[in-house]
Design a protein around this motif. Structure first.
Motif, mmCIF file in Angstrom:
data_model
loop_
_atom_site.group_PDB
_atom_site.id
_atom_site.type_symbol
_atom_site.label_atom_id
_atom_site.label_comp_id
_atom_site.label_asym_id
_atom_site.label_seq_id
_atom_site.Cartn_x
_atom_site.Cartn_y
_atom_site.Cartn_z
ATOM 1 N N GLN A 32 0.814 -1.209 0.000
ATOM 2 C CA GLN A 32 0.000 0.000 0.000
ATOM 3 C C GLN A 32 0.853 1.267 0.000
ATOM 4 O OE1 GLN A 32 -3.305 0.299 -0.265
ATOM 5 N NE2 GLN A 32 -3.202 2.545 -0.140
ATOM 6 N N ARG A 33 2.031 1.208 0.589
ATOM 7 C CA ARG A 33 2.861 2.415 0.703
ATOM 8 C C ARG A 33 3.270 2.986 -0.657
ATOM 9 N NH1 ARG A 33 8.305 0.936 0.068
ATOM 10 N NH2 ARG A 33 8.651 -1.330 0.195
ATOM 11 N N LEU A 34 3.205 2.150 -1.719
ATOM 12 C CA LEU A 34 3.601 2.649 -3.032
ATOM 13 C C LEU A 34 2.636 3.703 -3.569
ATOM 14 C CD1 LEU A 34 4.867 -0.544 -4.900
ATOM 15 C CD2 LEU A 34 6.173 1.168 -3.648
ATOM 16 N N TYR A 35 1.433 3.775 -2.991
ATOM 17 C CA TYR A 35 0.491 4.806 -3.421
ATOM 18 C C TYR A 35 0.806 6.167 -2.803
ATOM 19 C CZ TYR A 35 -2.350 0.980 -5.264
ATOM 20 O OH TYR A 35 -2.794 -0.107 -5.975
ATOM 21 N N ARG A 36 1.838 6.199 -1.931
ATOM 22 C CA ARG A 36 2.283 7.467 -1.339
ATOM 23 C C ARG A 36 3.757 7.731 -1.604
ATOM 24 N NH1 ARG A 36 -0.260 10.536 1.866
ATOM 25 N NH2 ARG A 36 1.674 11.213 2.875
ATOM 26 N N ALA A 37 4.504 6.712 -1.932
ATOM 27 C CA ALA A 37 5.956 6.852 -2.049
ATOM 28 C C ALA A 37 6.355 7.587 -3.325
ATOM 29 C CB ALA A 37 6.603 5.467 -2.021
ATOM 30 N N TRP A 38 7.409 8.407 -3.213
ATOM 31 C CA TRP A 38 7.991 9.032 -4.394
ATOM 32 C C TRP A 38 8.948 8.067 -5.090
ATOM 33 C CZ3 TRP A 38 4.996 12.494 -5.815
ATOM 34 C CH2 TRP A 38 4.538 13.539 -5.005
ATOM 35 N N MET A 39 9.486 7.136 -4.303
ATOM 36 C CA MET A 39 10.442 6.184 -4.866
ATOM 37 C C MET A 39 10.528 5.000 -3.924
ATOM 38 S SD MET A 39 14.361 7.010 -5.977
ATOM 39 C CE MET A 39 15.516 5.733 -6.446
ATOM 40 N N MET A 51 11.137 1.691 -8.209
ATOM 41 C CA MET A 51 9.911 2.280 -8.719
ATOM 42 C C MET A 51 9.957 3.774 -8.440
ATOM 43 S SD MET A 51 5.880 1.571 -7.864
ATOM 44 C CE MET A 51 5.880 -0.052 -8.610
ATOM 45 N N VAL A 52 9.681 4.563 -9.477
ATOM 46 C CA VAL A 52 9.682 6.015 -9.301
ATOM 47 C C VAL A 52 8.285 6.556 -9.589
ATOM 48 C CG1 VAL A 52 12.127 6.336 -9.760
ATOM 49 C CG2 VAL A 52 10.551 6.330 -11.667
ATOM 50 N N ASN A 53 7.779 7.337 -8.639
ATOM 51 C CA ASN A 53 6.478 7.999 -8.781
ATOM 52 C C ASN A 53 6.611 9.512 -8.806
ATOM 53 O OD1 ASN A 53 4.753 5.743 -8.854
ATOM 54 N ND2 ASN A 53 4.816 5.528 -6.628
ATOM 55 N N GLN A 54 7.811 10.029 -8.576
ATOM 56 C CA GLN A 54 8.011 11.469 -8.523
ATOM 57 C C GLN A 54 7.996 12.024 -9.944
ATOM 58 O OE1 GLN A 54 10.793 12.882 -5.551
ATOM 59 N NE2 GLN A 54 11.723 14.241 -7.071
ATOM 60 N N PRO A 55 7.132 12.995 -10.237
ATOM 61 C CA PRO A 55 6.975 13.470 -11.610
ATOM 62 C C PRO A 55 8.259 13.894 -12.301
ATOM 63 C CG PRO A 55 5.135 14.240 -10.304
ATOM 64 C CD PRO A 55 6.107 13.588 -9.341
ATOM 65 N N ASP A 56 9.180 14.578 -11.584
ATOM 66 C CA ASP A 56 10.388 15.032 -12.266
ATOM 67 C C ASP A 56 11.312 13.864 -12.613
ATOM 68 O OD1 ASP A 56 10.982 14.689 -9.549
ATOM 69 O OD2 ASP A 56 12.647 16.103 -9.637
ATOM 70 N N LEU A 57 11.298 12.797 -11.817
ATOM 71 C CA LEU A 57 12.093 11.617 -12.141
ATOM 72 C C LEU A 57 11.499 10.878 -13.339
ATOM 73 C CD1 LEU A 57 12.890 10.178 -8.580
ATOM 74 C CD2 LEU A 57 14.323 11.630 -10.049
ATOM 75 N N ILE A 58 10.186 10.784 -13.374
ATOM 76 C CA ILE A 58 9.519 10.147 -14.514
ATOM 77 C C ILE A 58 9.793 10.936 -15.785
ATOM 78 C CG2 ILE A 58 7.257 9.597 -15.515
ATOM 79 C CD1 ILE A 58 6.300 9.030 -12.642
ATOM 80 N N ARG A 59 9.763 12.255 -15.673
ATOM 81 C CA ARG A 59 10.046 13.105 -16.830
ATOM 82 C C ARG A 59 11.471 12.877 -17.344
ATOM 83 N NH1 ARG A 59 8.256 17.323 -14.725
ATOM 84 N NH2 ARG A 59 10.193 18.217 -13.937
ATOM 85 N N ARG A 358 -3.018 6.853 -9.161
ATOM 86 C CA ARG A 358 -3.767 6.813 -7.894
ATOM 87 C C ARG A 358 -2.928 7.364 -6.740
ATOM 88 N NH1 ARG A 358 -8.119 2.861 -7.683
ATOM 89 N NH2 ARG A 358 -8.458 1.835 -9.697
ATOM 90 N N HIS A 359 -1.903 8.125 -7.062
ATOM 91 C CA HIS A 359 -0.977 8.576 -6.028
ATOM 92 C C HIS A 359 -1.649 9.574 -5.087
ATOM 93 C CE1 HIS A 359 2.821 9.886 -4.218
ATOM 94 N NE2 HIS A 359 3.342 8.785 -4.754
ATOM 95 N N GLU A 360 -1.568 9.280 -3.798
ATOM 96 C CA GLU A 360 -2.309 10.043 -2.799
ATOM 97 C C GLU A 360 -1.753 11.445 -2.594
ATOM 98 O OE1 GLU A 360 -2.116 7.570 0.631
ATOM 99 O OE2 GLU A 360 -3.229 5.920 -0.303
ATOM 100 N N ARG A 361 -0.499 11.677 -2.992
ATOM 101 C CA ARG A 361 0.100 12.995 -2.793
ATOM 102 C C ARG A 361 0.029 13.852 -4.054
ATOM 103 N NH1 ARG A 361 5.632 10.895 -0.033
ATOM 104 N NH2 ARG A 361 6.163 13.110 0.160
ATOM 105 N N LEU A 362 -0.580 13.314 -5.090
ATOM 106 C CA LEU A 362 -0.696 14.053 -6.342
ATOM 107 C C LEU A 362 -2.147 14.376 -6.694
ATOM 108 C CD1 LEU A 362 1.911 12.080 -8.491
ATOM 109 C CD2 LEU A 362 2.142 14.432 -7.671
ATOM 110 N N TRP A 363 -3.021 13.390 -6.616
ATOM 111 C CA TRP A 363 -4.395 13.532 -7.093
ATOM 112 C C TRP A 363 -5.362 13.836 -5.949
ATOM 113 C CZ3 TRP A 363 -5.520 12.957 -12.346
ATOM 114 C CH2 TRP A 363 -4.511 12.393 -13.138
#
Length: 449
Positions: A32-39, A51-59, A358-363
């Motif tokens: 579940q923590r992956l829905y909040r983690a930046w990495m 796994m990277v969820n941080q927008p600037d890393l994905i970019r 579904r990222h909780e810190r983005l949407w």
């Protein structure tokens, strides 16, 4: 009502427990923590995955430095029996050459040319359902059939009932449930030098599909030679030359490309449409809005698509909640540093549309179905930075525009004639096969309007 998603596993489990969960389903194996983690880091004895969820890393990975993060061969090997050296699997100069030949077939003006074929497939689907009014219907079966019909009509100008097309579709359904999009090599301790073993049935089915596709491409090559070929996507691709080298695809390359067109264009659209129908059944108020809007299709033409604005927003929201390709895997070609972590060469970089969307810190309210979110400031920002159902950057799906015409059109065509209703105690559970599908299908009741 909140749309269904897999129940996440506990944050800490043993490696072997993780492997067992992974084999059952990629999505529910993740914490579940992956829905909040930046990495997040996945450690194995042989390599690291991040796994990277941080927008600037994905970019950076997908848009700014794509050559430094090519597609991972660990993933490619899982699909090689069917896709060969298709544009989905290749990297570097080979991939760039393939895109230079393929992309012109999907330019904006070509979408108008493919519209009649899409419309005919959507109408044929609606007509087929007329005999099933009042019954339970399995939506993935319906959407797989119509999406395959669209592909064959737009690629080869033949309907799904065509002898070879029907065989490809039937055999692909067998292949689809056998072969996961991501094999264990992305996350578990399988050394890069170890061969990827495929079951005899998987290899045989892939070979049979490729033989059938060869029949279609060989026939088209003859038609092109004698001047009788229709002006469809296959003809366009087979007659397009690489502007830098003057080369065309040879027979084997064309089979590779048709295989990925069928997989990507049929499998992903089928997944997205099936989940969209379920969301409509969950939200009858939205279903009625779309049915009213779909009256514009009483006199359908390409310009009518601009009137299907609600349908487009609903389909976009379904792609957010149920991105057909749940994870994208790249490989670091040189040492990197992400969020104060050293990333060694050869590490796997996982970009997960499933978690990002579904990222909780983005949407705002990430797990809720809300097609109006695209007009909000948060929705607009997230659409730019955290919405990648078709990937992003140079490797963005070449058929993204195609899909955003096909999806709303088929959805509207079905909802103008039928209402879809949920069935008590039959809630679908998302799992990852080739795409995000339901564990036991998506069952709804079909009602005529």
């Amino acid at each position: 009502m909140t749309p269904p998603k897999p129940e996440a596993r506990p944050d800490k489990v043993s490696l072997w427990r993780y492997l067992r969960l992974f084999r059952q389903d990629l999505l529910s194996a993740q914490p579940q923590r992956l829905y909040r983690a930046w990495m997040a880091e996945f450690r194995t004895p042989f390599f690291r995955s991040y796994m990277v969820n941080q927008p600037d890393l994905i970019r950076a990975v997908l848009k700014e430095r794509p050559d430094a993060f090519p597609k991972s061969n660990r993933i490619s090997e899982g699909l090689r029996p069917l896709l060969g050296r298709s544009v989905f699997l290749t990297n570097g100069e080979v991939w760039k050459r393939q895109r230079r030949i393929i992309d012109p077939a999907f330019e904006g003006g070509r979408l108008k040319d493919t519209f009649p074929a899409m419309l005919n497939a959507a109408q044929a689907c609606a007509d087929r359902l007329s005999g099933r009014v009042g019954q339970r219907v399995e939506c993935e079966e319906i959407t797989s059939h119509v999406a395959a019909d669209v592909i064959f009509r737009t690629l080869f100008s033949v309907p799904i009932e065509h002898e070879v097309a029907a065989q490809v579709f039937d055999k692909f359904r067998i292949y689809q449930r056998e072969q996961p999009l991501l094999n264990l090599a992305a996350f578990v301790p399988v050394p890069s030098w170890m061969p990827r073993f495929h079951s005899r049935k998987t290899r045989q089915t892939a070979s049979e599909i490729r033989d059938l596709i060869s029949r279609l491409t060989d026939e088209r090559a003859i038609a092109i030679e004698n001047g009788s070929a229709p002006d469809d996507l296959a003809t366009k691709i087979m007659t397009t030359t690489d502007p830098e080298t003057g080369d065309r695809f040879d027979a084997q390359e064309m089979v590779d490309q048709v295989a990925i067109f069928f997989l990507a264009g049929h499998e992903t659209s089928a997944s997205a449409l099936a989940w969209t129908l379920y969301l409509m059944a969950m939200h009858p108020d939205w279903q009625e809005k779309l049915a009213e809007e779909a009256k514009a299709l009483d006199m359908p033409k390409f310009s009518t698509l601009s009137q299907l604005k609600l349908s487009r927003d609903v389909f976009r929201e379904a792609l957010r909640l149920y991105p057909p390709v749940p994870m994208i895997v790249r490989e670091a070609t040189c040492p990197e540093r992400f969020r104060d972590r050293d990333i060694s060469q050869g590490s796997q970089i996982v970009v997960s549309p499933w978690h990002l969307h579904r990222h909780e810190r983005l949407w705002d309210r990430p797990d809720d179905f809300d097609p109006t979110r695209w007009t909000t400031e948060n929705g607009k920002k997230c659409q730019r930075e955290a919405y990648i159902p078709f990937s992003a950057g140079p490797r963005v799906c070449t058929g993204a525009g195609f899909a955003m015409v096909e999806g709303p059109l088929i959805l509207s065509m079905l909802l103008r004639r039928y209402r879809f209703e949920t069935i008590p105690d039959e809630t679908p559970v998302p799992v990852a096969h080739l795409t995000v599908r339901s564990k036991d299908g998506i069952w709804l009741r079909l009602v005529e309007r």
